[in-house]
Design an enzyme around this catalytic site. Structure first.
Site, PDB file in Angstrom:
ATOM      1  N   CYS A 383      63.130  -2.428  26.397  1.00  0.00           N
ATOM      2  CA  CYS A 383      63.414  -2.353  25.082  1.00  0.00           C
ATOM      3  C   CYS A 383      63.441  -3.792  24.241  1.00  0.00           C
ATOM      4  O   CYS A 383      62.918  -3.788  23.054  1.00  0.00           O
ATOM      5  CB  CYS A 383      64.642  -1.812  24.790  1.00  0.00           C
ATOM      6  SG  CYS A 383      66.076  -2.113  25.779  1.00  0.00           S
ATOM      7  N   ARG A 412      65.966  -4.434  38.958  1.00  0.00           N
ATOM      8  CA  ARG A 412      67.593  -4.515  38.825  1.00  0.00           C
ATOM      9  C   ARG A 412      68.413  -4.690  40.055  1.00  0.00           C
ATOM     10  O   ARG A 412      67.875  -4.237  41.062  1.00  0.00           O
ATOM     11  CB  ARG A 412      68.007  -3.014  38.253  1.00  0.00           C
ATOM     12  CG  ARG A 412      67.451  -2.649  36.802  1.00  0.00           C
ATOM     13  CD  ARG A 412      67.815  -1.568  36.330  1.00  0.00           C
ATOM     14  NE  ARG A 412      67.249  -1.465  34.873  1.00  0.00           N
ATOM     15  CZ  ARG A 412      67.369  -0.289  34.085  1.00  0.00           C
ATOM     16  NH1 ARG A 412      68.019   0.733  34.636  1.00  0.00           N
ATOM     17  NH2 ARG A 412      66.926  -0.161  33.022  1.00  0.00           N
ATOM     18  N   GLN A 430      59.384   2.416  34.865  1.00  0.00           N
ATOM     19  CA  GLN A 430      60.062   3.460  33.853  1.00  0.00           C
ATOM     20  C   GLN A 430      59.051   3.996  32.815  1.00  0.00           C
ATOM     21  O   GLN A 430      58.283   3.210  32.329  1.00  0.00           O
ATOM     22  CB  GLN A 430      61.228   2.516  33.036  1.00  0.00           C
ATOM     23  CG  GLN A 430      62.333   2.399  33.764  1.00  0.00           C
ATOM     24  CD  GLN A 430      63.703   1.996  32.821  1.00  0.00           C
ATOM     25  OE1 GLN A 430      63.347   1.145  31.803  1.00  0.00           O
ATOM     26  NE2 GLN A 430      64.856   2.792  32.937  1.00  0.00           N
ATOM     27  N   ASP A 432      59.024   4.494  29.807  1.00  0.00           N
ATOM     28  CA  ASP A 432      59.959   4.036  28.874  1.00  0.00           C
ATOM     29  C   ASP A 432      59.146   4.245  27.326  1.00  0.00           C
ATOM     30  O   ASP A 432      58.043   4.260  27.130  1.00  0.00           O
ATOM     31  CB  ASP A 432      60.160   2.550  28.976  1.00  0.00           C
ATOM     32  CG  ASP A 432      61.506   2.236  28.785  1.00  0.00           C
ATOM     33  OD1 ASP A 432      62.408   3.044  28.170  1.00  0.00           O
ATOM     34  OD2 ASP A 432      61.865   1.216  28.870  1.00  0.00           O
ATOM     35  N   HIS A 434      60.462   3.762  23.090  1.00  0.00           N
ATOM     36  CA  HIS A 434      61.268   3.266  21.974  1.00  0.00           C
ATOM     37  C   HIS A 434      60.690   3.814  20.686  1.00  0.00           C
ATOM     38  O   HIS A 434      59.506   3.518  20.198  1.00  0.00           O
ATOM     39  CB  HIS A 434      61.500   1.910  21.775  1.00  0.00           C
ATOM     40  CG  HIS A 434      62.243   1.229  23.262  1.00  0.00           C
ATOM     41  ND1 HIS A 434      61.493   0.931  24.249  1.00  0.00           N
ATOM     42  CD2 HIS A 434      63.489   1.245  23.751  1.00  0.00           C
ATOM     43  CE1 HIS A 434      62.481   0.721  25.375  1.00  0.00           C
ATOM     44  NE2 HIS A 434      63.595   1.058  24.849  1.00  0.00           N
ATOM     45  N   LYS A 516      74.682   8.366  24.201  1.00  0.00           N
ATOM     46  CA  LYS A 516      73.349   8.679  24.540  1.00  0.00           C
ATOM     47  C   LYS A 516      73.314  10.381  25.120  1.00  0.00           C
ATOM     48  O   LYS A 516      74.698  10.837  25.300  1.00  0.00           O
ATOM     49  CB  LYS A 516      72.762   8.143  25.837  1.00  0.00           C
ATOM     50  CG  LYS A 516      73.753   8.186  27.071  1.00  0.00           C
ATOM     51  CD  LYS A 516      73.079   7.503  28.279  1.00  0.00           C
ATOM     52  CE  LYS A 516      74.182   7.436  29.228  1.00  0.00           C
ATOM     53  NZ  LYS A 516      73.676   6.657  30.566  1.00  0.00           N
ATOM     54  N   HIS A 562      66.011   5.159  22.024  1.00  0.00           N
ATOM     55  CA  HIS A 562      65.557   4.788  23.587  1.00  0.00           C
ATOM     56  C   HIS A 562      65.236   6.053  24.183  1.00  0.00           C
ATOM     57  O   HIS A 562      66.280   7.049  24.280  1.00  0.00           O
ATOM     58  CB  HIS A 562      66.418   3.939  24.415  1.00  0.00           C
ATOM     59  CG  HIS A 562      67.066   2.704  23.548  1.00  0.00           C
ATOM     60  ND1 HIS A 562      66.609   1.177  24.058  1.00  0.00           N
ATOM     61  CD2 HIS A 562      67.673   2.405  22.425  1.00  0.00           C
ATOM     62  CE1 HIS A 562      67.296   0.607  23.335  1.00  0.00           C
ATOM     63  NE2 HIS A 562      67.773   1.250  22.261  1.00  0.00           N
TER      64      HIS A 562
END
Length: 689
Positions: A383, A412, A430, A432, A434, A516, A562
Site C-alpha cells: 500500500c 513478513r 498478495q 493486492d 488499493h 475492515k 485496501h
C-alpha cells in the site's frame, strides 16, 4: 449413560466415591438470615451462605458452573444479596472451556507425579482442547504421553475435588517457591494483561486477588496437587467425560523466543464420548486433506530447508494452478476496471515511517539492511508504494474511483512457531488492490467490491460465508481521528448488512489505520478460513498528502480502500487444496485429461485425441510408460486427474474412447468429438466434479 473417561461405564451417581455437587451445609433455613437473588428471570429468597450450585440445584455433571453477575464462578462459591445467577452447562462454549481447563490441571498433576522434576508453565483451554507447558530436561516421547494419559484416567476416576482458596502474594510465593514460572506470574500481578497467560493466576488487573486451586482426595480431603489459577473449575475430576492426549512439542515461555523453550502437551476433552469420536473423525479427515502432504504427493510445491522456513517453491504442476488462479483474477479485474501496477521488493525504511507501519508493524518486518549508508527493508505490504503512484501526478475527481492492483511479492517475519505450510509463510504474493475514491463514492464502491469478492470466491467453489467487522477499541495502537473511524466503520457496516450475510463484530481487531470487513468462508468439512479483506482507510491518504481536484476546483483528500481477495496466492492455494482434498476442479487441475492405452498399439490413437484436446486449450497427456493398464489407472487416480480416456481395439475401430471419471464412473465407446466437447465445456464452465 455416557461411559467415563477411563473407558468403562460409570457407577451410579449414588454409589460414587465423591458426589460432584458441593456439599450441603445442613443448616435449618429458619435459623439462617435470608438473602435475595435473581434466578430464572425472577427474584428468590435463599438462606445466607447458599452456594451457586445449591441455588441452581446443579447436579455437577450437566450444570458444572455458574455465571454470577455475568462472571463465571465455581458451583461451590457462596452467593451474596442481589446476585444474578445463571447455569453453565458442560456442553456450552463456557462449559467446555471450564471442563478443558480442569483437564489441563489433571494432566499437569499426572505429569508432576510421573516426572517430579517438571516445573509448571501455563495450562489454558483452547479451541477444541487444552494444553499445559512444562520445563523438563528431555522432550516428552509418545510413550510418555501414554503413561501420562493412563495416570490422568486414574485421577479422573478418583473423583478428586477442585477447591478454590484466595491467597496473599507472600503466601503464594511461599507455597510455590519451587515453581519459577508461577513466581514470575505472581510478580506480574497488577501489570496489566499477561501475554500468553490464559491460565496462571488472577494477574490481569491491579489489585486482583491471587487464588490457588487444590485437588483434594474425595474421601479424606487430603491435598493431592495444587496450582495457581483464577478458575473456575469443575466440582470434581470425575466430571470430565472424555479426553485424549494428542501430541507434544516445544513452545517458548509466554510466546517469546527470548524466553526458555518449554515442552507443551496438547489434549482434547469433550462433554461426551460421541462428541469426542466425532471430533477425532474430523481430525482424521483434516489430516487426509493436509495441503502439505498433498502438495508432496501431487508434486505441487515444497519447502527446501536451504531456502529457510516459510519460503515455498512451486513445482511445474503447482505453477500451473498458480497461473490459472492469477490469470483468472487478472481477467476479472480488467473487466471490473482495475489497472495493473508493479512495485519493487525493497524500499527505504523511511517509507514505512510515513505510512505509520514501522511503529505499529515493525516486529512483523524483516530486519533492516544498509545500502549506500541508507537503511532499507524488504517490503511487507504494497500500500505505501501504491500511494506513491497515486501521488506521482495531479489527480482529478474524474479519474476516481482509481483502482490499482498488483500481484506483489511481500515478506513478513512470522515467528518460526507459527509458520505452517502455505497457510502461514514468510514470503508470499498478495493479489493486492488499493482503490482511491471520493467520500461520496466510497459507500457504493464498497458494496460493489464486496459483491465482486463473493462472486470470485464462489467461482473457486466456496459457497458458505459470513462476514466479520473489525473495529477499533481503546488501545493506543490505532491512529487518526475518532470521527473518521466512526464514518469508515459505518460505511463498512452498511455494505456488510446489505450483503445479506451474517455479520459478526470483532472489537479491537482493526488494522492500526482503519476498520475492515473479513470474509470468512467454510470449506468442504466445515472449517472456517479468513480469506478476503476490505479495509477503509482515511489515515494513509492524509499521511502521504494525497489529493485530487474536486468538481468545484478545491483540493480534497481521497478515501482509500485496501483489498486483498485471495489474502495471498500461497495461502489461498493451500486452502483450495484442502477444500478439494487435492482433487481440484478440472479448470484448475494441472493435468486435465490423461490417455491410458490398453497396449502400445493404442498409443497413436490416444496421441491424436490428446492433440485435439490441446488444440482446445486442454492440458492433456498420454501415459506411455511400461506399466500395465490397471496401474496406469491407479496412478491417474492418485494424481487426482479429472478425466481418464482409455482406448483398446474396439475404441480405435469406432474412433472413440472409454471415458473414466475421477469418481470411478465409466462410459464406454464415447465418440472422440463428444469426449472433447464434454471436457472443454466442463473446463470453461469451471464445473466442480
Amino acid at each position: 449413560m455416557e461411559p467415563d473417561a477411563s473407558g468403562g461405564e460409570p457407577e451410579s451417581i449414588a454409589s460414587e466415591t465423591a458426589d460432584p455437587r458441593p456439599p450441603s451445609r445442613g443448616v435449618p433455613v429458619s435459623t439462617v438470615p435470608e438473602l435475595r437473588i435473581r434466578l430464572d428471570g425472577g427474584e428468590r429468597a435463599v438462606p445466607a451462605g447458599t452456594t451457586a450450585g445449591e441455588a441452581l440445584d446443579a447436579d455437577g455433571r450437566t450444570v458444572i458452573a455458574a455465571r454470577v453477575n455475568g462472571e463465571l464462578r465455581d458451583l461451590a462459591g457462596e452467593l451474596h444479596d442481589g446476585d444474578a445467577v445463571e447455569p453453565v452447562e458442560i456442553g456450552s462454549d463456557d462449559g467446555r472451556a471450564i471442563m478443558r481447563h480442569s483437564a489441563a490441571h489433571v494432566m499437569a498433576q499426572a505429569v508432576q507425579e510421573l516426572f517430579p522434576e517438571a516445573r509448571l508453565g501455563i495450562g489454558p483451554p483452547v479451541e477444541n482442547g487444552f494444553y499445559y507447558d512444562f520445563d523438563v530436561a528431555e522432550p516428552f516421547t509418545p510413550d510418555d504421553l501414554k503413561r501420562i494419559e493412563k495416570r490422568m484416567r486414574e485421577i479422573v476416576k478418583q473423583g478428586q475435588r477442585f477447591s478454590r482458596r484466595p491467597v496473599s502474594d507472600d503466601d503464594a510465593r511461599a507455597e510455590l517457591a519451587a515453581e519459577p514460572y508461577k513466581l514470575e506470574l505472581i510478580g506480574l500481578k497488577g501489570s496489566g494483561p499477561v501475554e500468553d497467560a490464559a491460565d496462571g493466576a488472577n494477574v490481569e488487573v491491579g489489585g486482583a486477588e491471587l487464588t490457588i486451586y487444590d485437588n483434594l482426595d474425595a474421601k479424606s480431603g487430603e491435598l493431592r496437587w495444587k496450582d495457581l489459577c483464577r478458575g473456575p473449575h469443575l466440582p470434581s475430576t470425575r466430571v470430565i467425560p472424555a479426553f485424549k492426549l494428542m501430541r507434544s512439542g516445544g513452545a517458548y515461555w509466554r510466546g517469546s523466543e527470548k524466553n526458555p523453550q518449554l515442552q507443551r502437551i496438547y489434549g482434547t476433552a469433550w462433554e461426551s464420548r460421541d462428541k469426542q469420536d466425532e471430533y477425532l473423525k474430523f481430525l482424521a479427515e483434516a489430516e487426509k486433506r493436509d495441503h502439505r502432504r498433498l502438495g508432496a504427493e501431487l508434486d505441487l510445491f515444497s519447502f527446501p530447508p536451504e531456502l529457510g522456513s516459510g519460503l515455498p517453491v512451486f513445482h511445474p504442476k503447482g505453477g500451473i494452478i498458480r497461473k490459472e488462479m492469477e490469470d483468472y483474477m487478472r481477467r476479472r479485474q480488467q473487466e471490473a476496471g482495475y489497472e495493473f501496477v508493479n512495485t519493487p521488493h525493497i524500499t527505504k525504511s523511511s517509507l514505512f515511517e510515513i505510512s505509520g507501519h514501522l511503529p505499529y508493524y515493525g516486529e512483523d518486518m524483516f530486519p533492516p539492511f544498509e545500502v549506500d549508508e541508507v537503511e532499507y527493508r524488504v517490503k511487507p505490504m504494497n500500500c505505501p508504494m501504491h500511494n506513491l503512484i497515486f501521488r506521482a501526478r495531479g489527480r482529478s475527481y474524474r479519474e476516481l474511483p482509481l483502482r490499482l492492483c498488483e500481484f506483489g511479492s511481500v515478506y513478513r517475519y512470522e515467528k518460526s512457531g507459527v509458520v505452517h505450510g502455505l497457510t502461514r509463510v514468510r514470503g508470499m504474493t498478495q493479489d493486492d488492490s488499493h482503490i482511491y475514491t471520493t467520500k461520496e463514492q466510497m459507500g457504493e464502491e464498497i458494496k460493489s467490491l464486496l459483491s465482486f469478492v463473493l462472486s470470485v470466491l464462489r467461482d473457486f467453489g466456496l459457497s458458505e460465508f459470513y462476514l466479520e467487522l473489525s473495529t477499533r477499541d481503546d488501545s493506543d495502537k490505532f491512529i487518526g481521528d475518532e470521527a473518521d473511524w466512526a464514518e469508515a466503520t459505518e460505511a463498512l457496516r452498511q455494505a456488510a448488512q446489505e450483503s445479506g450475510l451474517e455479520l459478526v463484530d470483532d472489537p479491537g481487531g482493526a488494522a492500526f489505520y482503519g476498520p475492515k470487513i473479513s470474509v470468512q468462508a467454510k470449506d468442504a468439512i466445515g472449517r472456517t478460513w479468513q480469506l478476503s479483506t476490505i479495509q477503509l482507510d482515511f489515515n494513509q491518504p492524509k499521511r502521504f498528502g494525497l489529493e485530487y481536484q474536486a468538481a468545484d476546483g478545491t483540493r480534497q483528500t481521497p478515501a482509500m480502500i485496501h483489498r486483498a481477495l485471495f489474502g495471498s496466492v500461497e495461502r489461498f492455494l493451500g486452502v483450495l487444496v484442502e477444500h478439494y482434498a487435492g482433487a481440484m476442479p478440472p479448470w484448475l487441475s494441472p493435468v486435465q485429461a490423461v490417455g491410458i492405452p490398453i497396449g502400445d498399439a493404442h498409443v497413436p490413437h490416444l496421441e491424436k485425441v490428446a492433440a485435439r484436446l490441446r488444440e482446445r486449450g486442454i492440458r492433456a497427456e498420454v501415459d506411455t510408460s511400461s506399466d500395465r493398464m490397471q496401474k496406469k489407472i491407479r496412478n491417474a487416480q492418485k494424481q487426482k486427474i479429472p478425466y481418464m480416456l482409455l482406448a483398446g481395439d474396439d475404441d480405435v475401430a469406432k474412433d472413440a474412447v472409454s471415458f473414466r471419471y475421477r469418481s470411478g464412473e465409466q462410459k464406454n465407446a464415447v465418440p472422440i468429438d463428444e469426449a472433447v466437447e464434454e471436457i472443454v465445456k466442463a473446463v470453461e464452465a469451471r464445473v466442480q466434479i
